[in-house]
Design a protein around this motif. Sequence first.
Motif, PDB file in Angstrom:
ATOM      1  N   HIS A  12      -3.729  10.078 -12.513  1.00  0.00           N
ATOM      2  CA  HIS A  12      -4.666  10.760 -11.612  1.00  0.00           C
ATOM      3  C   HIS A  12      -4.494  10.188 -10.211  1.00  0.00           C
ATOM      4  CE1 HIS A  12      -8.118  13.062 -10.319  1.00  0.00           C
ATOM      5  NE2 HIS A  12      -8.520  11.981  -9.672  1.00  0.00           N
ATOM      6  N   LEU A  13      -4.462  11.066  -9.229  1.00  0.00           N
ATOM      7  CA  LEU A  13      -4.257  10.652  -7.851  1.00  0.00           C
ATOM      8  C   LEU A  13      -5.155  11.492  -6.952  1.00  0.00           C
ATOM      9  CD1 LEU A  13      -2.309   8.832  -6.144  1.00  0.00           C
ATOM     10  CD2 LEU A  13      -0.886  10.869  -5.897  1.00  0.00           C
ATOM     11  N   LYS A  14      -5.908  10.818  -6.085  1.00  0.00           N
ATOM     12  CA  LYS A  14      -6.769  11.536  -5.141  1.00  0.00           C
ATOM     13  C   LYS A  14      -6.248  11.311  -3.725  1.00  0.00           C
ATOM     14  CE  LYS A  14     -11.427  12.422  -3.571  1.00  0.00           C
ATOM     15  NZ  LYS A  14     -12.839  12.066  -3.657  1.00  0.00           N
ATOM     16  N   ILE A  15      -6.082  12.430  -3.012  1.00  0.00           N
ATOM     17  CA  ILE A  15      -5.621  12.405  -1.631  1.00  0.00           C
ATOM     18  C   ILE A  15      -6.678  13.070  -0.759  1.00  0.00           C
ATOM     19  CG2 ILE A  15      -3.824  13.149  -0.016  1.00  0.00           C
ATOM     20  CD1 ILE A  15      -1.977  13.506  -2.515  1.00  0.00           C
ATOM     21  N   LEU A  16      -7.079  12.405   0.303  1.00  0.00           N
ATOM     22  CA  LEU A  16      -7.963  13.012   1.298  1.00  0.00           C
ATOM     23  C   LEU A  16      -7.130  13.341   2.526  1.00  0.00           C
ATOM     24  CD1 LEU A  16     -11.302  10.972   1.221  1.00  0.00           C
ATOM     25  CD2 LEU A  16     -10.854  13.268   0.354  1.00  0.00           C
ATOM     26  N   VAL A  17      -7.231  14.572   2.969  1.00  0.00           N
ATOM     27  CA  VAL A  17      -6.480  15.057   4.125  1.00  0.00           C
ATOM     28  C   VAL A  17      -7.461  15.290   5.271  1.00  0.00           C
ATOM     29  CG1 VAL A  17      -4.958  16.894   4.983  1.00  0.00           C
ATOM     30  CG2 VAL A  17      -4.840  16.183   2.581  1.00  0.00           C
ATOM     31  N   GLY A  18      -7.105  14.827   6.449  1.00  0.00           N
ATOM     32  CA  GLY A  18      -7.980  14.937   7.607  1.00  0.00           C
ATOM     33  C   GLY A  18      -8.001  16.306   8.243  1.00  0.00           C
ATOM     34  N   SER A  19      -8.072  17.348   7.444  1.00  0.00           N
ATOM     35  CA  SER A  19      -8.122  18.729   7.913  1.00  0.00           C
ATOM     36  C   SER A  19      -8.459  19.628   6.731  1.00  0.00           C
ATOM     37  CB  SER A  19      -6.765  19.149   8.487  1.00  0.00           C
ATOM     38  OG  SER A  19      -6.761  20.518   8.819  1.00  0.00           O
ATOM     39  N   ARG A  20      -9.070  20.757   7.022  1.00  0.00           N
ATOM     40  CA  ARG A  20      -9.298  21.765   5.988  1.00  0.00           C
ATOM     41  C   ARG A  20      -8.230  22.866   6.042  1.00  0.00           C
ATOM     42  NH1 ARG A  20     -13.935  20.762   3.321  1.00  0.00           N
ATOM     43  NH2 ARG A  20     -15.604  19.697   4.433  1.00  0.00           N
ATOM     44  N   ASN A  21      -7.261  22.721   6.925  1.00  0.00           N
ATOM     45  CA  ASN A  21      -6.192  23.706   7.055  1.00  0.00           C
ATOM     46  C   ASN A  21      -5.373  23.719   5.763  1.00  0.00           C
ATOM     47  OD1 ASN A  21      -3.584  24.869   7.607  1.00  0.00           O
ATOM     48  ND2 ASN A  21      -4.045  24.706   9.785  1.00  0.00           N
ATOM     49  N   LYS A  71      -8.300   6.946  10.472  1.00  0.00           N
ATOM     50  CA  LYS A  71      -9.369   5.935  10.447  1.00  0.00           C
ATOM     51  C   LYS A  71     -10.695   6.562  10.039  1.00  0.00           C
ATOM     52  CE  LYS A  71      -7.036   3.114  13.871  1.00  0.00           C
ATOM     53  NZ  LYS A  71      -6.933   2.816  15.305  1.00  0.00           N
ATOM     54  N   TRP A  72     -10.960   7.769  10.537  1.00  0.00           N
ATOM     55  CA  TRP A  72     -12.207   8.453  10.189  1.00  0.00           C
ATOM     56  C   TRP A  72     -12.233   8.763   8.691  1.00  0.00           C
ATOM     57  CZ3 TRP A  72     -14.091  12.770   7.918  1.00  0.00           C
ATOM     58  CH2 TRP A  72     -15.442  13.063   8.135  1.00  0.00           C
ATOM     59  N   CYS A  73     -11.140   9.286   8.163  1.00  0.00           N
ATOM     60  CA  CYS A  73     -11.074   9.613   6.731  1.00  0.00           C
ATOM     61  C   CYS A  73     -11.284   8.365   5.872  1.00  0.00           C
ATOM     62  CB  CYS A  73      -9.733  10.262   6.382  1.00  0.00           C
ATOM     63  SG  CYS A  73      -9.584  11.954   6.958  1.00  0.00           S
ATOM     64  N   GLN A  74     -10.646   7.269   6.253  1.00  0.00           N
ATOM     65  CA  GLN A  74     -10.786   6.034   5.486  1.00  0.00           C
ATOM     66  C   GLN A  74     -12.224   5.527   5.501  1.00  0.00           C
ATOM     67  OE1 GLN A  74      -7.555   4.048   7.617  1.00  0.00           O
ATOM     68  NE2 GLN A  74      -6.418   3.889   5.683  1.00  0.00           N
ATOM     69  N   ALA A  75     -12.923   5.743   6.603  1.00  0.00           N
ATOM     70  CA  ALA A  75     -14.311   5.283   6.718  1.00  0.00           C
ATOM     71  C   ALA A  75     -15.309   6.231   6.054  1.00  0.00           C
ATOM     72  CB  ALA A  75     -14.678   5.113   8.201  1.00  0.00           C
ATOM     73  N   PHE A  81      -4.907   7.886  -1.424  1.00  0.00           N
ATOM     74  CA  PHE A  81      -4.151   8.082  -0.186  1.00  0.00           C
ATOM     75  C   PHE A  81      -4.990   8.879   0.796  1.00  0.00           C
ATOM     76  CE2 PHE A  81      -0.669   7.323  -3.113  1.00  0.00           C
ATOM     77  CZ  PHE A  81       0.252   6.612  -2.354  1.00  0.00           C
ATOM     78  N   TYR A  82      -4.830   8.540   2.072  1.00  0.00           N
ATOM     79  CA  TYR A  82      -5.440   9.278   3.167  1.00  0.00           C
ATOM     80  C   TYR A  82      -4.284   9.799   4.015  1.00  0.00           C
ATOM     81  CZ  TYR A  82      -9.424   6.540   1.660  1.00  0.00           C
ATOM     82  OH  TYR A  82     -10.402   5.966   0.902  1.00  0.00           O
ATOM     83  N   VAL A  83      -4.326  11.083   4.366  1.00  0.00           N
ATOM     84  CA  VAL A  83      -3.203  11.700   5.063  1.00  0.00           C
ATOM     85  C   VAL A  83      -3.728  12.544   6.225  1.00  0.00           C
ATOM     86  CG1 VAL A  83      -1.283  13.320   4.833  1.00  0.00           C
ATOM     87  CG2 VAL A  83      -1.839  11.795   2.937  1.00  0.00           C
ATOM     88  N   THR A  84      -3.134  12.350   7.389  1.00  0.00           N
ATOM     89  CA  THR A  84      -3.502  13.171   8.538  1.00  0.00           C
ATOM     90  C   THR A  84      -2.256  13.660   9.256  1.00  0.00           C
ATOM     91  OG1 THR A  84      -3.709  11.270  10.037  1.00  0.00           O
ATOM     92  CG2 THR A  84      -5.694  11.969   8.863  1.00  0.00           C
ATOM     93  N   MET A  85      -2.396  14.785   9.920  1.00  0.00           N
ATOM     94  CA  MET A  85      -1.321  15.401  10.693  1.00  0.00           C
ATOM     95  C   MET A  85      -1.908  15.916  11.990  1.00  0.00           C
ATOM     96  SD  MET A  85      -0.012  17.373   7.332  1.00  0.00           S
ATOM     97  CE  MET A  85      -1.364  16.733   6.341  1.00  0.00           C
ATOM     98  N   GLU A  86      -1.247  15.647  13.083  1.00  0.00           N
ATOM     99  CA  GLU A  86      -1.693  16.121  14.391  1.00  0.00           C
ATOM    100  C   GLU A  86      -0.516  16.769  15.096  1.00  0.00           C
ATOM    101  OE1 GLU A  86      -4.620  16.750  17.251  1.00  0.00           O
ATOM    102  OE2 GLU A  86      -4.925  15.716  15.358  1.00  0.00           O
ATOM    103  N   GLY A  87      -0.634  18.055  15.369  1.00  0.00           N
ATOM    104  CA  GLY A  87       0.410  18.768  16.086  1.00  0.00           C
ATOM    105  C   GLY A  87       0.204  18.650  17.579  1.00  0.00           C
ATOM    106  N   TYR A 101       2.672  14.333  14.628  1.00  0.00           N
ATOM    107  CA  TYR A 101       2.604  12.965  14.124  1.00  0.00           C
ATOM    108  C   TYR A 101       1.826  13.020  12.822  1.00  0.00           C
ATOM    109  CZ  TYR A 101       4.749  10.178  17.737  1.00  0.00           C
ATOM    110  OH  TYR A 101       5.666   9.596  18.562  1.00  0.00           O
ATOM    111  N   VAL A 102       2.257  12.221  11.865  1.00  0.00           N
ATOM    112  CA  VAL A 102       1.579  12.124  10.579  1.00  0.00           C
ATOM    113  C   VAL A 102       1.185  10.674  10.366  1.00  0.00           C
ATOM    114  CG1 VAL A 102       2.844  14.087   9.621  1.00  0.00           C
ATOM    115  CG2 VAL A 102       3.699  11.768   9.225  1.00  0.00           C
ATOM    116  N   ALA A 103       0.118  10.466   9.618  1.00  0.00           N
ATOM    117  CA  ALA A 103      -0.330   9.118   9.286  1.00  0.00           C
ATOM    118  C   ALA A 103      -0.738   9.100   7.818  1.00  0.00           C
ATOM    119  CB  ALA A 103      -1.500   8.701  10.172  1.00  0.00           C
ATOM    120  N   ILE A 104      -0.330   8.044   7.132  1.00  0.00           N
ATOM    121  CA  ILE A 104      -0.681   7.868   5.720  1.00  0.00           C
ATOM    122  C   ILE A 104      -1.342   6.509   5.570  1.00  0.00           C
ATOM    123  CG2 ILE A 104       0.157   7.720   3.338  1.00  0.00           C
ATOM    124  CD1 ILE A 104       2.651   9.287   4.273  1.00  0.00           C
ATOM    125  N   GLY A 105      -2.494   6.498   4.923  1.00  0.00           N
ATOM    126  CA  GLY A 105      -3.173   5.255   4.606  1.00  0.00           C
ATOM    127  C   GLY A 105      -3.165   5.047   3.112  1.00  0.00           C
TER     128      GLY A 105
END
Length: 185
Positions: A12-21, A71-75, A81-87, A101-105
Amino acid sequence: MTGSQINQETTHLKILVGSRNPVKIAAAKAAIGQFFPKADVQCEGLDSPSGVRDQPMTEAETRLGAENRLKWCQANGEADFYVTMEGGVDRFATGPATFAYVAIGFGEQMSIGKSAMLPLPMAVYQALEEGEELGHVMDKLFNTTNIKQRGGAIGLLTQNRATRESSYTQALTLAMAPILNPEVY
């Protein structure tokens, strides 16, 4: 799982993504999930603030947006895993281009990656300088609706040979290298 204990036998693996896209959620699930072939991957999107303009106009601003979202997702959530993408866009010696840019926590680890750059027509870049967002400019130029939640500018300009999701997936896959190999990073 902790930052130095990646177990590819995880079920089982849970990923939070910093977007609803849905494009970003699908890219995160594909990129991270491929490293855990036996896992039931739950991938959830959150509305996370970037702290930058809606259309970042420099590399530095784009990277900062990805880091702020992470950072917001982690808090504000619990996940493996926490994953964000910013175009964003910027003007380079070769002309204007868009990229992400992508970021993985993961545990205490954070890895930053960057997608390939897509050259942009000067007229598109000028519209962005005037305050428009890339998705809206592309929708007007190609007579589409909400392209940013589908193939994106990348899909339109490459005749769907590449897409926004494929670009994010590749950048996230590469950004996993330090997390998978912390002993050499």
